[in-house]
Scaffold this motif. Structure first.
Motif: not given
Length: 227
Positions: A10, A55-56, A62, A82, A84, A89, A101, A103
């Protein structure tokens, strides 16, 4: 857990520290990187990393790019973090082959539950076993899948999802039951993570993807109407 290494990536030092503190409390060894490029280099140098939390949105490279490069050489579990939240995404991350994934903002305790579940399932010894249904063959021990004899590359979570479907052929499965058995943790949030995994799994199975039937307002059923 004492020898389990987790790479935390990150560009925000405070976020890295937050995640690392919780991982250290669980007894994991933590490594860190401030961007995707550094993460890729760190992974090349430390090949016994058991999990990557990344992190994205980062400079230089990235999270998507770093995950894609790492996935070319390893099936190490990857969790993307992320801000997003759009489905496109999430699908992008799953198309690369990431396993989770999450958020932002998220509960650190939920993150730790997912980390523990992924590591537990990725390190446990699988019994010698194989499943074959409707032209889909799944070798549990070797963690390989083929469709009509042709190999298919699945992410760790896609493989587990397909295995659960095949083991429960013809049974209607609620999203809650799928979460409890495949994700193996107390899930906080909606069930979009299942739906996105199913979409990707169907696509990878080609024509056989039709075996995964959607049950409106409930979940899914794996049913083969032709052998």
């Amino acid at each position: 857990m004492g020898d389990t290494r987790i790479l935390v990536v990150d560009d925000e030092p405070r976020m890295r520290k937050l995640v690392k503190d919780f991982l250290n409390k669980e007894g994991y060894i933590t490594l860190e990187a401030g961007d995707g490029e550094e993460a890729y280099e760190q992974f090349l140098k430390t090949r016994d990393i058991s999990l990557i939390i990344m992190d994205v949105m980062m400079p230089k490279m990235d999270g998507y790019e770093a995950a894609e490069e790492i996935r070319k050489m390893s099936k190490v579990p990857i969790i993307l973090l992320t801000a997003k939240s759009e489905e496109k995404d999430e699908l992008k991350g799953f198309s690369i082959g990431v396993d989770e994934y999450i958020t932002k903002p998220f509960s650190p305790r939920v993150l730790m539950a997912r980390v523990n579940a992924i590591l537990r399932r990725s390190t446990q010894e699988e019994p010698v076993n194989a499943l074959s249904v409707g032209g889909i063959s799944l070798d549990i021990t070797a963690h390989k899948v083929s469709v009509d004899g042709e190999p298919v590359e699945l992410s760790f979570k896609e493989f587990e999802l397909l295995q659960f479907f095949m083991e429960n052929k013809g049974i209607a499965l609620s999203r809650e039951k799928i979460l409890n058995n495949v994700w193996n943790y107390d899930y906080f949030g909606d069930a979009r993570t299942i739906d996105t995994h199913v979409k990707k799994l169907r696509a990878k199975l080609g024509e056989k993807g039709k075996y995964i039937h959607t049950i409106w307002a409930m979940g899914y059923k794996f049913e083969v109407t032709e052998e």
